[in-house]
Structures are given as structure tokens and as C-alpha cells.
Write an enzyme that holds these catalytic residues in place. Structure first.
Site, PDB file in Angstrom:
ATOM      1  N   HIS A 153       0.798  -1.230   0.000  1.00 61.11           N
ATOM      2  CA  HIS A 153       0.000   0.000   0.000  1.00 61.11           C
ATOM      3  C   HIS A 153       0.826   1.273   0.000  1.00 61.11           C
ATOM      4  CE1 HIS A 153      -3.482  -2.371   0.196  1.00 61.11           C
ATOM      5  NE2 HIS A 153      -3.747  -2.351   1.490  1.00 61.11           N
TER       6      HIS A 153
ATOM      7  N   HIS B 163      -9.602   2.688   0.796  1.00 65.73           N
ATOM      8  CA  HIS B 163      -9.615   1.497   1.646  1.00 65.73           C
ATOM      9  C   HIS B 163     -10.697   1.580   2.730  1.00 65.73           C
ATOM     10  CE1 HIS B 163      -7.959  -1.961   3.738  1.00 65.73           C
ATOM     11  NE2 HIS B 163      -7.008  -2.066   2.848  1.00 65.73           N
TER      12      HIS B 163
ATOM     13  N   GLU C  64     -11.755  -2.593  -2.826  1.00 58.37           N
ATOM     14  CA  GLU C  64     -10.657  -1.735  -3.284  1.00 58.37           C
ATOM     15  C   GLU C  64     -10.507  -1.875  -4.803  1.00 58.37           C
ATOM     16  OE1 GLU C  64      -7.201  -2.789  -0.706  1.00 58.37           O
ATOM     17  OE2 GLU C  64      -8.770  -3.727   0.507  1.00 58.37           O
TER      18      GLU C  64
HETATM   19  C1  G6D Z   1      -4.181  -7.081   5.438  1.00 56.39           C
HETATM   20  O1  G6D Z   1      -4.033  -8.526   3.552  1.00 56.39           O
HETATM   21  C2  G6D Z   1      -4.753  -7.442   4.096  1.00 56.39           C
HETATM   22  C3  G6D Z   1      -4.678  -6.283   3.160  1.00 56.39           C
HETATM   23  O2  G6D Z   1      -5.342  -6.596   1.931  1.00 56.39           O
HETATM   24  C4  G6D Z   1      -5.333  -5.066   3.800  1.00 56.39           C
HETATM   25  O3  G6D Z   1      -5.270  -3.986   2.925  1.00 56.39           O
HETATM   26  C5  G6D Z   1      -4.605  -4.774   5.103  1.00 56.39           C
HETATM   27  O4  G6D Z   1      -4.713  -5.872   5.968  1.00 56.39           O
HETATM   28  C6  G6D Z   1      -5.239  -3.593   5.806  1.00 56.39           C
HETATM   29  O5  G6D Z   1      -2.799  -6.957   5.333  1.00 56.39           O
END
Ligand code: G6D
Length: 347
Positions: free
Chosen positions: A104, A178, A312
Site C-alpha cells: 500500500h 480502503h 478496493e
Molecule cells: C491485510 O491482507 C490485508 C490487506 O489486503 C489489507 O489492505 C490490510 O490488511 C489492511 O494486510
């Protein structure tokens, strides 16, 4: 139509919270910090307006928003394998902020910078334009990128997010938001009885580190087949290795067929609330908050596993490694332009 802005002092930081309210009474609140959506209030079948997103009670917690509650995500949403990628003949190294991998956008992503906000009042909608520029090599990415994200609330209870970006060099980029949705209202229940329709015949296989393996799998005959609608609970009870690797739920990129009027529909049968999602993105990561526990104090209650579902919309970072995936390349002086609408209604 009404828009307000409220200055906030959060741990010595000057933030502003904005609230857009339409003539029906639907409202969306967000921060200039991370573009974080802090509230979406929509009616249930009895016209009761309640919040349908996860948000911290104390905004100071957004300074360490490891669940990315409500936040804009970039430069690259998702995971980049071993925090590096090749572009042409050059290899770029990114911060490994999740084990050996990059998640991210890294420690300094679009989720934890202060955006410049301009409010626009139009005839039948309210809009806020969020601007930011990230400089060449920030978090290891090539190119100075100018971002423009527009949050729009219409009189028809549609919240639209329009993303634009422009880079002075060839780079990689896929943006998303998100927000964790929970249509029960004020987080009264978890999301496991929410019905989901995804217009997607394929999804992307993950390994134990949640990194795409390069295989695109058919949904047919699995708990990943949402083409005719199914409850999210099916992914919790499933013995499919892909549900298990995601900590007993979903955390996968679904590739849209683009054959139905909507790309995704989320329905809570009890409250009667419906969320219809349309996008020009090629797919969506659906994450059922499998990693949440009771660590966080939210506005209405403590957090919990399966308390929200993220939709997302984005392209796939797997395209950096494998052919056949929706690309995240952005050429120098090309314009990245994507849009996703979230329309709220009742059964
Ligand atoms: C966890 O695997 C998930 C991700 O997809 C998510 O964006 C994150 O938590 C907040 O790592």
C-alpha cells in the site's frame, strides 16, 4: 446540499474534517489527512440514517492506521513482491513495510499525508478536490507525480471517487480507497450475512504471504463465485485453501467481466441497505477484515474480525511480475484517470 469544514488539532497536527450532506440527508465525512473517510450516513429500510463505515473514535489513531481505515491508497495499492520491480532495464527498490514485501505504498503513502482540499458546490452535487504531489524517488518510486482526487456526493445518494495522476517519468501506479463498509448501521453486526454480487469469473491466487502466485483461477464451483450473489460467511466456513490462506475469508483481487450493469453489489438483508459499485477499474480487491481484532476503539464499538468489507477497486501489482494481469504502468506525461461510484439505496 451542505458542506462544512471543521479544523482539528490532532496530536499537534492541524487537520480538517469535511462533511458533505445532500438534500436526502445522506452525508459523507472525510479528513484532509489521507483523504480518510470517517463517516458515511445513509438510510435503512425504515429511513433510519446510520453510519456504514469503520472509523476510529480518537482521530489520533489515524497516525498509526495499520488497517488503512477509510484511506486513499497509493502509489501502488496492494503488495509488491519483495519490495522491488523492474521498469525497462532499471530495478527499483521500495521500503519493505510488511515482512519482505511492500504494501500500500509503504510507510509514507497517500494514506498518511495531508492533502490540499478545495470545495466545489455544483447545481446537483457537492465536491471536494484533493491535491498532492509526491516527488521523484519518494518511497523509491520513479517520477514526480501530481495527484488530483475528487470526492463527489450527488443528490441521488452516489458517492463518487475520481482519481487523476500525472507523472513526469515512466512509473507504476494504481490508486484506491480502503474504506471498510458495514451496511448493518453503526456497526451493529459483522458483515458475514451481507450478500455480495461480483461480476467476476476469475480471481488471483495468493501464496502464504498474500503475494499473487501468477495464477488466475476460475471462480466456478468455489466460494469465490459471487456472480449470482452469496453471503460473505461462505468464505469463512470454506475449506478452500485460498480462503484459508487469507485467514479464513477473502483478501483477493477479482477480475471484472464487465458484463453486468454493476461490478459489485453489497446488500444487508436485515437493514435493507444496498451498496452498488461501478468502476472503470479492471478489478477489485475484496477484503473481509480477516486481520482485524478487538485492538481498536471505533466510534461505535471495539473493532472485531469481519466487522467490515473493503472493495478496493484497482489494477493489479501482479502485472509487475506476470503477463496477463491488468497493468499498473503509467507512462511519462500520460494521464491516469479512473473513477468508482458507490451508490446507496434500500431493498
Ligand atoms: C491485510 O491482507 C490485508 C490487506 O489486503 C489489507 O489492505 C490490510 O490488511 C489492511 O494486510
Amino acid at each position: 446540499m451542505k458542506m462544512t469544514s471543521t479544523p482539528l488539532q490532532v496530536d499537534g497536527n492541524q487537520w480538517t474534517e469535511y462533511t458533505l450532506t445532500n438534500t436526502n440527508g445522506m452525508s459523507v465525512s472525510f479528513l484532509d489527512f489521507g483523504g480518510i473517510i470517517t463517516s458515511v450516513k445513509v438510510p435503512d429500510r425504515n429511513e433510519t440514517y446510520q453510519n456504514v463505515v469503520i472509523a476510529f473514535d480518537d482521530y489520533q489513531d489515524y497516525l498509526n492506521n495499520t488497517s488503512y481505515f477509510g484511506a486513499l491508497i497509493g502509489r501502488v495499492a496492494g503488495r509488491i513482491d519483495h519490495a522491488s520491480f523492474k521498469l525497462g532495464e532499471k530495478t527499483f527498490s521500495l521500503p519493505a513495510n510488511e515482512g519482505d514485501h511492500h504494501l500500500h505504498g509503504g510507510q509514507v503513502g497517500l494514506h498518511n499525508i495531508v492533502w490540499q482540499v478545495e470545495l466545489l458546490e455544483r447545481a446537483s452535487s457537492l465536491a471536494a478536490v484533493l491535491y498532492h504531489t509526491s516527488i521523484d524517488e519518494e518511497s523509491g518510486y520513479p517520477g514526480t507525480v501530481q495527484y488530483k482526487v475528487t470526492y463527489t456526493l450527488t443528490a441521488e445518494n452516489t458517492f463518487e471517487i475520481d482519481y487523476e495522476a500525472f507523472s513526469d517519468q515512466d512509473t507504476v501506479l494504481t490508486l484506491t480507497n480502503h474504506t471498510y463498509f458495514n451496511l448493518s448501521g453503526d456497526l451493529e453486526t459483522d458483515i458475514l450475512n451481507h450478500q455480495v454480487m461480483l461480476d467476476a469469473d476469475q480471481f488471483v491466487e495468493l501464496d502464504d504471504a498474500l503475494i499473487p502466485t501468477g495464477r488466475i483461477l476460475p471462480v466456478t464451483g468455489t466460494a469465490f463465485d459471487f456472480t449470482s450473489g452469496r453471503p460473505l460467511r461462505d468464505g469463512v466456513n470454506s475449506i478452500d485453501p485460498q480462503n484459508i490462506v487469507a485467514n479464513n475469508g477473502y483478501d483477493h483481487f477479482f477480475i471484472f467481466n464487465k458484463q453486468q450493469a454493476a461490478d459489485a453489489i453489497l446488500t444487508d438483508p436485515v437493514s435493507g441497505r444496498v451498496l452498488t459499485v461501478k468502476t472503470d477499474q479492471p478489478g477489485v480487491v475484496m477484503y473481509t477484515s480477516n486481520g482485524l481484532d478487538d485492538s481498536f476503539k471505533l466510534k461505535e464499538r471495539l473493532s472485531a474480525k469481519y466487522l467490515g468489507v473493503c472493495l478496493e477497486t484497482q489494477s493489479s501489482p501482479a502485472s509487475l511480475v506476470y503477463d496477463g494481469f491488468p497493468t499498473i504502468l503509467l507512462g511519462a506525461h500520460e494521464v491516469y484517470r479512473k473513477s468508482t461510484t458507490f451508490t446507496f439505496s434500500v431493498l
